[in-house]
Design a protein around this motif. Sequence first.
Motif: not given
Length: 107
Positions: A88-93
């Motif tokens: 559910g967390e947002r991450v960045r590639v």
Amino acid sequence: MALLIAILLAVFLLPWPWSGVAVVAAAVWETLTALAGVWYSRRGRPRVGVESLIGASAEVVEPCRPLGRVRVAGEIWRARCEQGAAAGERVRVRAVDGLTLIVEPPR
């Protein structure tokens, strides 16, 4: 479209000097519109494939500790996050290693 309307006006409605002016003005307008379209379509380098994923935001689907899965643009990818991320967390590639995305929590 403007050129077609100008030709129809020139043939059916306008007297001689104005019919030529209408056709020339419409031809100039059509040319400028086409050139503007070409310029607009070429103003940036197309981003396709893997390079379009770098910097994209992703949602963690399976917890990444350090391996898991993320959803980017509707597609699910295998991911590695050294800091760890819960579902559910947002991450960045940050990078791509084969078919695995290297992700990190946003700053």
